[in-house]
Enzyme design. Structure first.
Site, PDB file in Angstrom:
ATOM      1  N   ASP A  42       0.865  -1.179   0.000  1.00 34.15           N
ATOM      2  CA  ASP A  42       0.000   0.000   0.000  1.00 34.15           C
ATOM      3  C   ASP A  42       0.903   1.231   0.000  1.00 34.15           C
ATOM      4  OD1 ASP A  42      -3.246   0.301   1.087  1.00 34.15           O
ATOM      5  OD2 ASP A  42      -1.995   2.101   1.000  1.00 34.15           O
ATOM      6  N   ASN A  95      -6.215  -4.983  -5.339  1.00 31.93           N
ATOM      7  CA  ASN A  95      -7.353  -4.340  -4.710  1.00 31.93           C
ATOM      8  C   ASN A  95      -7.213  -2.825  -4.563  1.00 31.93           C
ATOM      9  OD1 ASN A  95      -9.696  -4.207  -2.679  1.00 31.93           O
ATOM     10  ND2 ASN A  95      -7.952  -3.579  -1.412  1.00 31.93           N
ATOM     11  N   TYR A 162     -14.721   6.561 -12.623  1.00 36.41           N
ATOM     12  CA  TYR A 162     -14.771   5.396 -11.738  1.00 36.41           C
ATOM     13  C   TYR A 162     -15.533   4.250 -12.405  1.00 36.41           C
ATOM     14  CZ  TYR A 162     -15.119   2.815  -7.322  1.00 36.41           C
ATOM     15  OH  TYR A 162     -15.015   1.855  -6.328  1.00 36.41           O
ATOM     16  N   LYS A 166     -13.822   0.700 -13.479  1.00 40.11           N
ATOM     17  CA  LYS A 166     -14.269  -0.557 -12.879  1.00 40.11           C
ATOM     18  C   LYS A 166     -14.862  -1.503 -13.915  1.00 40.11           C
ATOM     19  CE  LYS A 166     -12.952   0.180  -8.649  1.00 40.11           C
ATOM     20  NZ  LYS A 166     -11.881  -0.649  -8.040  1.00 40.11           N
ATOM     21  N   ILE A 195     -19.422  -1.115   1.053  1.00 39.62           N
ATOM     22  CA  ILE A 195     -18.746  -1.833   2.126  1.00 39.62           C
ATOM     23  C   ILE A 195     -18.299  -0.829   3.185  1.00 39.62           C
ATOM     24  CG2 ILE A 195     -16.929  -3.485   2.694  1.00 39.62           C
ATOM     25  CD1 ILE A 195     -19.010  -4.521   0.665  1.00 39.62           C
ATOM     26  N   THR A 197     -16.000   0.741   5.017  1.00 35.01           N
ATOM     27  CA  THR A 197     -14.546   0.920   5.002  1.00 35.01           C
ATOM     28  C   THR A 197     -14.210   2.400   5.154  1.00 35.01           C
ATOM     29  OG1 THR A 197     -14.481   1.279   2.612  1.00 35.01           O
ATOM     30  CG2 THR A 197     -14.312  -1.026   3.368  1.00 35.01           C
TER      31      THR A 197
END
Length: 258
Positions: A42, A95, A162, A166, A195, A197
């Site tokens: 990351d 990811n 986006y 995707k 989600i 997060t």
């Protein structure tokens, strides 16, 4: 938590991008619980180290590598450190991703913002696979999972970059899956819905009103958990998914059901 009856994780190595928090962290921990050694990648060095500490508390092995997936040399260096530390690569979860700064219709979308989103969310996945695949081939095969989104299968108003990125991840996943299926590398994707997060906190503004608006779009009546995506990734990498090739698995609480 899934248990791996086939034992195909023990002694194997998983490379996880975007692993400093959220879905990436949950999946890195899931790989570790299944017996894999984990490379935590990351741009957040602090987040990386925290994920590694969490894995080490499980009695498992992990290393942290700073990696900006938009930079070829970063990706190559991170994978070189993977081989240096563990001698192999078996699984990859690509990811790492970013959300838009603000919504805007296509004709008003800033070119700089388009490039920023597509560079990370699509080109970053390509760069990772480009340099992961030769390493996985050396082990005789393995599995790759890429993170797409519900925005990869439906259009999102005010989010052209986006949505395009995707959708592109799914197309890229299918193409790579066909390229390497006969060489024993299975490539699939996951398409998470909303989600819970840190990214979702930013998306909702961290307010109860923002969260309520998001939850209202989920037929299940709640946001998903990072661990629920992690479970899917673990299964897609397992022997139990040996016949699953080029699939985009939607995990979204029914949000995109037509």
């Amino acid at each position: 938590m899934m248990t791996n009856e086939n034992g195909n994780y023990t002694g194997k190595v998983a490379f996880v991008t975007g692993a400093a928090n959220g879905i990436g962290r949950a999946t890195a921990l899931a790989f570790a619980r299944e017996g894999a050694n984990v490379v935590v990648a990351d741009i957040s060095e602090q987040g990386n180290q925290e994920t590694v500490r969490m894995i080490e508390k499980l009695g498992k092995k992990a290393i942290a590598v700073r990696c900006d997936v938009t930079q070829t040399e970063d990706v190559k260096a991170a994978l070189a450190k993977t081989i240096e530390a563990f001698g192999r690569l078996d699984f990859a979860f690509n990811n790492a991703g970013i959300e838009p700064k603000k919504p805007a219709p296509t004709a008003e979308y800033e070119e700089e913002e388009w490039n920023r989103i597509v560079d990370t969310n699509l080109r970053g996945v390509f760069l990772c696979m480009k340099y992961e695949i030769p390493l996985i081939l050396k082990q005789g095969g393995g599995a790759i999972v890429n993170t797409s989104s519900g925005a990869g299968i439906i259009g999102i108003k005010g989010s052209p970059a986006y949505t395009a990125a995707k959708h592109g991840v799914i197309g890229l996943t299918k193409s790579a899956a066909l390229d390497y299926a006969a060489q024993n590398i299975r490539v699939n994707a996951v398409c998470p819905g909303y989600i819970n997060t840190p990214m979702m906190d930013r998306f909702t503004g961290g307010t109860s009103e923002g969260r309520a608006k998001v939850i209202a779009e989920e037929p299940i009546g709640r946001m998903g958990k990072s661990e629920e995506i992690a479970e899917a990734v673990i299964w897609l990498c397992s022997d139990g998914a040996a016949f699953v090739i080029g699939h985009a698995m939607v995990i979204d609480g029914g949000q995109t059901v037509q």
